[in-house]
Write a protein that holds these residues in place. Structure first.
Motif, PDB file in Angstrom:
ATOM      1  N   PRO A 136       5.497   7.389   7.326  1.00  0.00           N
ATOM      2  CA  PRO A 136       4.050   7.185   7.336  1.00  0.00           C
ATOM      3  C   PRO A 136       3.602   6.578   8.660  1.00  0.00           C
ATOM      4  N   SER A 137       2.426   6.981   9.119  1.00  0.00           N
ATOM      5  CA  SER A 137       1.945   6.537  10.419  1.00  0.00           C
ATOM      6  C   SER A 137       1.187   5.213  10.365  1.00  0.00           C
ATOM      7  N   ASP A 138       0.713   4.832   9.186  1.00  0.00           N
ATOM      8  CA  ASP A 138      -0.015   3.569   9.052  1.00  0.00           C
ATOM      9  C   ASP A 138      -0.005   3.140   7.591  1.00  0.00           C
ATOM     10  N   ASP A 139      -0.591   1.986   7.309  1.00  0.00           N
ATOM     11  CA  ASP A 139      -0.590   1.471   5.938  1.00  0.00           C
ATOM     12  C   ASP A 139      -1.266   2.436   4.969  1.00  0.00           C
ATOM     13  N   GLN A 140      -2.325   3.079   5.413  1.00  0.00           N
ATOM     14  CA  GLN A 140      -3.052   4.018   4.563  1.00  0.00           C
ATOM     15  C   GLN A 140      -2.149   5.186   4.157  1.00  0.00           C
ATOM     16  N   ALA A 141      -1.387   5.699   5.114  1.00  0.00           N
ATOM     17  CA  ALA A 141      -0.505   6.836   4.838  1.00  0.00           C
ATOM     18  C   ALA A 141       0.680   6.444   3.955  1.00  0.00           C
ATOM     19  N   ALA A 142       1.028   5.168   3.939  1.00  0.00           N
ATOM     20  CA  ALA A 142       2.162   4.713   3.131  1.00  0.00           C
ATOM     21  C   ALA A 142       1.829   4.620   1.645  1.00  0.00           C
ATOM     22  N   ARG A 143       0.536   4.578   1.315  1.00  0.00           N
ATOM     23  CA  ARG A 143       0.128   4.480  -0.095  1.00  0.00           C
ATOM     24  C   ARG A 143       0.346   5.817  -0.788  1.00  0.00           C
ATOM     25  N   SER A 144       0.785   5.772  -2.029  1.00  0.00           N
ATOM     26  CA  SER A 144       0.975   7.025  -2.765  1.00  0.00           C
ATOM     27  C   SER A 144      -0.370   7.647  -3.093  1.00  0.00           C
ATOM     28  N   THR A 145      -1.381   6.815  -3.316  1.00  0.00           N
ATOM     29  CA  THR A 145      -2.744   7.292  -3.524  1.00  0.00           C
ATOM     30  C   THR A 145      -3.635   6.572  -2.516  1.00  0.00           C
ATOM     31  N   PRO A 146      -3.951   7.226  -1.395  1.00  0.00           N
ATOM     32  CA  PRO A 146      -4.745   6.568  -0.366  1.00  0.00           C
ATOM     33  C   PRO A 146      -6.102   6.099  -0.892  1.00  0.00           C
ATOM     34  N   GLU A 147      -6.549   4.995  -0.342  1.00  0.00           N
ATOM     35  CA  GLU A 147      -7.849   4.440  -0.686  1.00  0.00           C
ATOM     36  C   GLU A 147      -8.806   4.723   0.458  1.00  0.00           C
ATOM     37  N   ALA A 148     -10.081   4.556   0.184  1.00  0.00           N
ATOM     38  CA  ALA A 148     -11.057   4.676   1.261  1.00  0.00           C
ATOM     39  C   ALA A 148     -10.784   3.553   2.253  1.00  0.00           C
ATOM     40  N   GLY A 149     -10.862   3.866   3.519  1.00  0.00           N
ATOM     41  CA  GLY A 149     -10.626   2.835   4.523  1.00  0.00           C
ATOM     42  C   GLY A 149     -10.227   3.433   5.848  1.00  0.00           C
ATOM     43  N   LYS A 150      -9.953   2.557   6.776  1.00  0.00           N
ATOM     44  CA  LYS A 150      -9.636   2.946   8.145  1.00  0.00           C
ATOM     45  C   LYS A 150      -8.172   3.379   8.265  1.00  0.00           C
ATOM     46  N   THR A 151      -7.962   4.441   8.994  1.00  0.00           N
ATOM     47  CA  THR A 151      -6.608   4.865   9.342  1.00  0.00           C
ATOM     48  C   THR A 151      -6.433   4.645  10.842  1.00  0.00           C
ATOM     49  N   ALA A 152      -5.241   4.881  11.334  1.00  0.00           N
ATOM     50  CA  ALA A 152      -4.971   4.713  12.759  1.00  0.00           C
ATOM     51  C   ALA A 152      -5.294   5.990  13.540  1.00  0.00           C
ATOM     52  N   GLY A 153      -5.870   6.980  12.892  1.00  0.00           N
ATOM     53  CA  GLY A 153      -6.320   8.178  13.588  1.00  0.00           C
ATOM     54  C   GLY A 153      -5.222   9.009  14.224  1.00  0.00           C
ATOM     55  N   GLY A 154      -4.031   8.977  13.669  1.00  0.00           N
ATOM     56  CA  GLY A 154      -2.937   9.756  14.230  1.00  0.00           C
ATOM     57  C   GLY A 154      -2.009   8.942  15.104  1.00  0.00           C
ATOM     58  N   VAL A 155      -2.400   7.700  15.428  1.00  0.00           N
ATOM     59  CA  VAL A 155      -1.517   6.815  16.183  1.00  0.00           C
ATOM     60  C   VAL A 155      -0.446   6.320  15.222  1.00  0.00           C
ATOM     61  N   ASP A 156       0.798   6.300  15.668  1.00  0.00           N
ATOM     62  CA  ASP A 156       1.883   5.812  14.812  1.00  0.00           C
ATOM     63  C   ASP A 156       1.887   4.289  14.845  1.00  0.00           C
ATOM     64  N   ALA A 157       1.064   3.684  13.993  1.00  0.00           N
ATOM     65  CA  ALA A 157       0.907   2.229  13.958  1.00  0.00           C
ATOM     66  C   ALA A 157       2.179   1.529  13.498  1.00  0.00           C
ATOM     67  N   ASN A 158       3.118   2.260  12.907  1.00  0.00           N
ATOM     68  CA  ASN A 158       4.380   1.670  12.473  1.00  0.00           C
ATOM     69  C   ASN A 158       5.457   1.722  13.559  1.00  0.00           C
ATOM     70  N   ALA A 159       5.132   2.295  14.700  1.00  0.00           N
ATOM     71  CA  ALA A 159       6.080   2.360  15.817  1.00  0.00           C
ATOM     72  C   ALA A 159       6.228   0.970  16.440  1.00  0.00           C
ATOM     73  N   SER A 160       7.236   0.814  17.261  1.00  0.00           N
ATOM     74  CA  SER A 160       7.457  -0.471  17.924  1.00  0.00           C
ATOM     75  C   SER A 160       6.357  -0.729  18.963  1.00  0.00           C
ATOM     76  N   LYS A 161       6.191  -1.995  19.301  1.00  0.00           N
ATOM     77  CA  LYS A 161       5.206  -2.355  20.322  1.00  0.00           C
ATOM     78  C   LYS A 161       5.585  -1.706  21.654  1.00  0.00           C
ATOM     79  N   ARG A 162       6.879  -1.649  21.938  1.00  0.00           N
ATOM     80  CA  ARG A 162       7.345  -1.020  23.183  1.00  0.00           C
ATOM     81  C   ARG A 162       6.924   0.452  23.241  1.00  0.00           C
ATOM     82  N   HIS A 163       7.101   1.160  22.119  1.00  0.00           N
ATOM     83  CA  HIS A 163       6.705   2.575  22.069  1.00  0.00           C
ATOM     84  C   HIS A 163       5.191   2.710  22.274  1.00  0.00           C
ATOM     85  N   LEU A 164       4.432   1.873  21.584  1.00  0.00           N
ATOM     86  CA  LEU A 164       2.975   1.920  21.728  1.00  0.00           C
ATOM     87  C   LEU A 164       2.563   1.610  23.164  1.00  0.00           C
ATOM     88  N   TYR A 165       3.230   0.662  23.793  1.00  0.00           N
ATOM     89  CA  TYR A 165       2.941   0.342  25.189  1.00  0.00           C
ATOM     90  C   TYR A 165       3.199   1.567  26.078  1.00  0.00           C
TER      91      TYR A 165
END
Length: 131
Positions: free
Chosen positions: A66-95
């Motif tokens: 999953p790319s973010d907390d929203q994608a990790a839910r089995s039933t997504p809720e209304a809310g903000k996603t990371a828009g395709g950014v892999d928010a679960n990646a390491s800080k080094r990768h994001l940098y």
């Protein structure tokens, strides 16, 4: 096939594998749910599991998941996603992604700030590519 007709431009500018992932999932979702937003959301969900958005296209992730907390839910809720950014990646990768996108101030940003900055840079790149 509806997927080829409805494929977003960011997916069209991506690898064949990303296009196949989006297309197969979209077509299957159309058979299950019918044409429309739900089929697109399902296709993007599958794409985000294996790919991350970098600029105006999608690239394979180092690790599937999953790319973010929203994608990790089995039933997504209304809310903000990371828009395709892999928010679960390491800080080094994001940098490194931020460096490739020439995000200013990236060296002093927290992980959450990098995710937001990359998302904004991705949106800018996508807008520019569509013009």
């Amino acid at each position: 096939m509806p997927a080829r007709r409805d494929m977003p431009s960011t997916v069209e500018r991506s690898s064949d594998k990303a296009q196949r992932t989006w297309s197969k999932t979209h077509d299957s979702a159309v058979e299950t749910y019918g044409e429309g937003e739900r089929a697109h959301r399902t296709a993007f969900s599958a794409l985000k599991h294996s790919f991350e958005k970098v600029g105006d296209h999608w690239e394979a992730k180092e690790q599937k998941g999953p790319s973010d907390d929203q994608a990790a839910r089995s039933t997504p809720e209304a809310g903000k996603t990371a828009g395709g950014v892999d928010a679960n990646a390491s800080k080094r990768h994001l940098y490194e992604i931020a460096r490739r996108l020439d995000v200013p101030g990236r060296s002093t940003m927290s992980k959450e700030e990098l995710v937001d900055a990359i998302d904004k840079a991705n949106q800018r790149e996508t807008r520019a590519a569509r013009e």
